[in-house]
Design a protein around this motif. Structure first.
Motif, PDB file in Angstrom:
ATOM      1  N   ALA A 162      -3.913 -46.676 -50.130  1.00 29.07           N
ATOM      2  CA  ALA A 162      -4.809 -47.696 -50.680  1.00 29.07           C
ATOM      3  C   ALA A 162      -6.082 -47.072 -51.220  1.00 29.07           C
ATOM      4  CB  ALA A 162      -5.155 -48.731 -49.605  1.00 29.07           C
ATOM      5  N   LEU A 163      -6.571 -47.661 -52.296  1.00 26.55           N
ATOM      6  CA  LEU A 163      -7.871 -47.318 -52.858  1.00 26.55           C
ATOM      7  C   LEU A 163      -8.721 -48.568 -52.788  1.00 26.55           C
ATOM      8  CD1 LEU A 163      -9.656 -45.260 -54.453  1.00 26.55           C
ATOM      9  CD2 LEU A 163      -8.715 -46.267 -56.543  1.00 26.55           C
ATOM     10  N   LEU A 164      -9.913 -48.422 -52.203  1.00 29.32           N
ATOM     11  CA  LEU A 164     -10.768 -49.587 -51.988  1.00 29.32           C
ATOM     12  C   LEU A 164     -12.139 -49.338 -52.606  1.00 29.32           C
ATOM     13  CD1 LEU A 164     -11.674 -52.251 -50.570  1.00 29.32           C
ATOM     14  CD2 LEU A 164     -12.121 -50.865 -48.528  1.00 29.32           C
ATOM     15  N   PHE A 165     -12.544 -50.221 -53.504  1.00 27.74           N
ATOM     16  CA  PHE A 165     -13.877 -50.149 -54.090  1.00 27.74           C
ATOM     17  C   PHE A 165     -14.818 -51.034 -53.279  1.00 27.74           C
ATOM     18  CE2 PHE A 165     -11.059 -49.018 -57.549  1.00 27.74           C
ATOM     19  CZ  PHE A 165     -11.712 -47.945 -58.142  1.00 27.74           C
ATOM     20  N   GLY A 166     -15.917 -50.441 -52.814  1.00 29.91           N
ATOM     21  CA  GLY A 166     -16.930 -51.227 -52.113  1.00 29.91           C
ATOM     22  C   GLY A 166     -16.889 -50.998 -50.620  1.00 29.91           C
ATOM     23  N   VAL A 231     -17.765 -56.921 -58.778  1.00 28.52           N
ATOM     24  CA  VAL A 231     -18.198 -56.377 -60.071  1.00 28.52           C
ATOM     25  C   VAL A 231     -17.035 -56.447 -61.064  1.00 28.52           C
ATOM     26  CG1 VAL A 231     -19.047 -54.320 -61.272  1.00 28.52           C
ATOM     27  CG2 VAL A 231     -19.875 -54.863 -58.957  1.00 28.52           C
ATOM     28  N   PRO A 232     -17.167 -57.239 -62.136  1.00 28.66           N
ATOM     29  CA  PRO A 232     -16.045 -57.418 -63.066  1.00 28.66           C
ATOM     30  C   PRO A 232     -15.498 -56.097 -63.628  1.00 28.66           C
ATOM     31  CG  PRO A 232     -17.743 -59.044 -63.503  1.00 28.66           C
ATOM     32  CD  PRO A 232     -18.312 -58.105 -62.492  1.00 28.66           C
ATOM     33  N   ALA A 233     -16.389 -55.147 -63.932  1.00 27.39           N
ATOM     34  CA  ALA A 233     -15.925 -53.874 -64.502  1.00 27.39           C
ATOM     35  C   ALA A 233     -15.019 -53.128 -63.523  1.00 27.39           C
ATOM     36  CB  ALA A 233     -17.119 -53.007 -64.898  1.00 27.39           C
ATOM     37  N   VAL A 234     -15.258 -53.309 -62.231  1.00 23.52           N
ATOM     38  CA  VAL A 234     -14.401 -52.660 -61.229  1.00 23.52           C
ATOM     39  C   VAL A 234     -13.001 -53.268 -61.286  1.00 23.52           C
ATOM     40  CG1 VAL A 234     -14.018 -52.391 -58.737  1.00 23.52           C
ATOM     41  CG2 VAL A 234     -16.295 -51.982 -59.707  1.00 23.52           C
ATOM     42  N   VAL A 235     -12.934 -54.600 -61.355  1.00 23.59           N
ATOM     43  CA  VAL A 235     -11.620 -55.259 -61.427  1.00 23.59           C
ATOM     44  C   VAL A 235     -10.883 -54.809 -62.685  1.00 23.59           C
ATOM     45  CG1 VAL A 235     -10.419 -57.475 -61.470  1.00 23.59           C
ATOM     46  CG2 VAL A 235     -12.547 -57.245 -60.170  1.00 23.59           C
ATOM     47  N   GLU A 236     -11.626 -54.697 -63.768  1.00 24.29           N
ATOM     48  CA  GLU A 236     -11.031 -54.277 -65.037  1.00 24.29           C
ATOM     49  C   GLU A 236     -10.424 -52.881 -64.934  1.00 24.29           C
ATOM     50  OE1 GLU A 236     -12.352 -55.523 -69.339  1.00 24.29           O
ATOM     51  OE2 GLU A 236     -13.763 -54.057 -68.509  1.00 24.29           O
ATOM     52  N   ALA A 237     -11.054 -52.018 -64.150  1.00 26.07           N
ATOM     53  CA  ALA A 237     -10.591 -50.631 -64.039  1.00 26.07           C
ATOM     54  C   ALA A 237      -9.433 -50.471 -63.057  1.00 26.07           C
ATOM     55  CB  ALA A 237     -11.752 -49.738 -63.600  1.00 26.07           C
ATOM     56  N   MET A 238      -9.190 -51.472 -62.206  1.00 29.83           N
ATOM     57  CA  MET A 238      -8.242 -51.285 -61.098  1.00 29.83           C
ATOM     58  C   MET A 238      -6.822 -50.883 -61.515  1.00 29.83           C
ATOM     59  SD  MET A 238      -9.744 -54.224 -58.554  1.00 29.83           S
ATOM     60  CE  MET A 238      -8.258 -54.555 -57.658  1.00 29.83           C
ATOM     61  N   PRO A 239      -6.248 -51.479 -62.589  1.00 28.07           N
ATOM     62  CA  PRO A 239      -4.857 -51.121 -62.916  1.00 28.07           C
ATOM     63  C   PRO A 239      -4.667 -49.627 -63.167  1.00 28.07           C
ATOM     64  CG  PRO A 239      -5.515 -53.084 -64.129  1.00 28.07           C
ATOM     65  CD  PRO A 239      -6.761 -52.545 -63.458  1.00 28.07           C
ATOM     66  N   ARG A 240      -5.704 -48.977 -63.684  1.00 25.46           N
ATOM     67  CA  ARG A 240      -5.616 -47.536 -63.971  1.00 25.46           C
ATOM     68  C   ARG A 240      -5.268 -46.720 -62.741  1.00 25.46           C
ATOM     69  NH1 ARG A 240      -9.906 -44.273 -65.039  1.00 25.46           N
ATOM     70  NH2 ARG A 240     -11.581 -45.823 -64.964  1.00 25.46           N
ATOM     71  N   LEU A 249      -5.817 -56.215 -55.390  1.00 22.10           N
ATOM     72  CA  LEU A 249      -6.420 -57.321 -54.642  1.00 22.10           C
ATOM     73  C   LEU A 249      -7.853 -57.555 -55.094  1.00 22.10           C
ATOM     74  CD1 LEU A 249      -6.226 -59.401 -52.288  1.00 22.10           C
ATOM     75  CD2 LEU A 249      -7.192 -57.621 -50.808  1.00 22.10           C
ATOM     76  N   VAL A 250      -8.110 -58.763 -55.601  1.00 20.75           N
ATOM     77  CA  VAL A 250      -9.461 -59.154 -56.011  1.00 20.75           C
ATOM     78  C   VAL A 250     -10.075 -59.915 -54.842  1.00 20.75           C
ATOM     79  CG1 VAL A 250     -10.837 -60.452 -57.684  1.00 20.75           C
ATOM     80  CG2 VAL A 250      -8.748 -59.273 -58.418  1.00 20.75           C
ATOM     81  N   PHE A 251     -10.966 -59.238 -54.113  1.00 25.77           N
ATOM     82  CA  PHE A 251     -11.513 -59.816 -52.885  1.00 25.77           C
ATOM     83  C   PHE A 251     -12.996 -60.163 -53.022  1.00 25.77           C
ATOM     84  CE2 PHE A 251     -12.640 -59.871 -48.361  1.00 25.77           C
ATOM     85  CZ  PHE A 251     -11.614 -60.673 -47.897  1.00 25.77           C
ATOM     86  N   GLY A 252     -13.705 -59.456 -53.886  1.00 27.33           N
ATOM     87  CA  GLY A 252     -15.138 -59.717 -54.079  1.00 27.33           C
ATOM     88  C   GLY A 252     -15.370 -60.995 -54.867  1.00 27.33           C
ATOM     89  N   VAL A 253     -16.588 -61.497 -54.804  1.00 22.40           N
ATOM     90  CA  VAL A 253     -16.946 -62.722 -55.528  1.00 22.40           C
ATOM     91  C   VAL A 253     -17.681 -62.331 -56.813  1.00 22.40           C
ATOM     92  CG1 VAL A 253     -18.111 -64.952 -55.399  1.00 22.40           C
ATOM     93  CG2 VAL A 253     -17.220 -63.893 -53.309  1.00 22.40           C
ATOM     94  N   ALA A 254     -16.960 -62.418 -57.930  1.00 21.78           N
ATOM     95  CA  ALA A 254     -17.559 -62.092 -59.229  1.00 21.78           C
ATOM     96  C   ALA A 254     -18.312 -63.311 -59.755  1.00 21.78           C
ATOM     97  CB  ALA A 254     -16.470 -61.674 -60.208  1.00 21.78           C
ATOM     98  N   PRO A 255     -19.231 -63.110 -60.688  1.00 22.86           N
ATOM     99  CA  PRO A 255     -19.892 -64.271 -61.316  1.00 22.86           C
ATOM    100  C   PRO A 255     -18.851 -65.183 -61.963  1.00 22.86           C
ATOM    101  CG  PRO A 255     -20.962 -62.212 -61.959  1.00 22.86           C
ATOM    102  CD  PRO A 255     -19.718 -61.832 -61.228  1.00 22.86           C
ATOM    103  N   GLU A 256     -19.021 -66.478 -61.817  1.00 21.08           N
ATOM    104  CA  GLU A 256     -18.023 -67.444 -62.272  1.00 21.08           C
ATOM    105  C   GLU A 256     -17.724 -67.314 -63.763  1.00 21.08           C
ATOM    106  OE1 GLU A 256     -19.105 -71.235 -60.548  1.00 21.08           O
ATOM    107  OE2 GLU A 256     -17.441 -72.206 -61.598  1.00 21.08           O
TER     108      GLU A 256
END
Ligand SMILES: [Zn+2]
Ligand SMILES: [Zn+2]
Length: 335
Positions: A162-166, A231-240, A249-256
């Motif tokens: 697993a790779l976990l951001f944050g 952070v939206p940019a983090v989610v965007e980078a995840m597939p890489r 897994l999108v677990f953080g709360v990004a701006p709506e």
């Protein structure tokens, strides 16, 4: 009783309120500790359609000091952790086992008076007795219950990398839960050196600064890529970073209003799964099991223990330099 009240966006007042009484099917809890969470910041800022005035605080533990009529199996003097989700049990979502999506959703500290007060009233079915933990530890049952729901959504397979951001408080809970739920190793990415050090102490395989080459550690990609950053940019980078067949897994709360770009072809062609996880869904007992068994450590995650008067500095942390890079802030209204 003393209570912290958000009276209007960005205004928090300490007020003297009448202590609530336990009604039918309810218990009253003398609050031992309530955790401060990102959701409280959003409510303070006036987001989430906050119905003000509101006593916030939804990560609550304390001792039952009044048992309402019609309550069985709970006694005065018991330390309990509270599940803040108050669901109707009757609606379409509740009947499908999705309490956190109840069509008549209420939650302690979000739509109803919460735990930043000396006393809080809750439905008896939301109170879970706790054994062998302090109130400060039991206050983690709610955020850890959200992590447990995330893992039920994710369903990690044995031997997953697993790779976990944050590596904030919730990230460090998610990391520990991954390690006892199938992941063989978790590589953590966080910009703050102290948080990386804590991640290693709590069992991370490696802790990297953003931009360090994570894929050197998993040349074919990670089976699980999770984020607890919002952070939206983090989610965007995840597939890489994902292996073929990987789960995101999108677990953080990004701006709506945030939007990101993803390649549908990439999701399709590499059998990727994109998984969201919202709140908790009857998963607080899983969290208590992890806490009571000692498999998830929470004491190192506590950076501040403050009286009610300290809540303002936690919510308006940008104005308080001492709160920068804080981890979990606990408010102890009766200390
Ligand atoms: Zn929370
Ligand atoms: Zn419902």
């Amino acid at each position: 009783m003393k209570a912290a009240v958000i009276t209007q966006p960005k205004t928090l007042r300490l007020e003297e309120l009448e202590a609530p009484q336990a009604g039918f099917g309810q218990v009253r809890v003398r609050v031992g500790a309530t955790g401060v969470c990102g959701t409280d910041l959003h409510l303070f800022e006036g987001h989430f359609h906050a119905r003000l005035p509101l006593v916030p605080g939804h990560e609550i533990a304390g001792v039952i000091d009044q048992v309402g009529p019609g309550v069985e199996g709970l006694q005065e003097g018991q330390l309990v952790a509270l599940d803040p989700v108050v669901a109707c049990g009757q609606c379409w979502a509740c009947r499908r086992g999705q309490r956190q999506h109840c069509l008549h959703f209420q939650a302690l500290g979000v739509t109803q008076a919460g735990g930043f007060a000396q006393y809080v009233v809750a439905p008896a079915q939301n109170a879970y007795p706790v054994r062998g933990l302090s109130a400060a530890e039991a206050a983690f049952a709610e955020p850890l219950g959200c992590v447990a729901w995330g893992l039920l959504r994710l369903r990690p397979e044995p031997g997953s990398q697993a790779l976990l951001f944050g590596a904030g408080p919730i990230g460090l809970l998610l990391m520990q839960a991954l390690l006892i739920s199938g992941a063989s190793r978790v590589v953590v990415v966080d910009p703050v050196p102290e948080r990386r050090a804590l991640a290693l102490q709590l069992g991370a395989y490696r802790a990297l600064a953003p931009g360090e080459p994570a894929l050197d550690l998993a040349p074919h990609g990670f089976d699980i890529v999770a984020e607890a950053t919002g952070v939206p940019a983090v989610v965007e980078a995840m597939p890489r970073f994902a292996a073929v067949g990987g789960k995101l897994l999108v677990f953080g709360v990004a701006p709506e209003e945030a939007r990101i770009q993803l390649s549908p072809y990439d999701l399709f062609q590499r059998d990727l799964s994109l998984i969201g996880s919202f709140s908790l869904n009857g998963t607080l007992p899983i969290a208590l099991e992890w806490l009571e068994s000692g498999r998830v450590q929470v004491k190192p995650l506590v950076s501040h223990r403050l009286p009610l008067e300290g809540l303002h500095q936690a919510l308006a942390y940008k104005e308080h330099p001492g709160m920068a890079h804080s981890l979990k802030v606990l408010i102890e209204p009766n200390a």
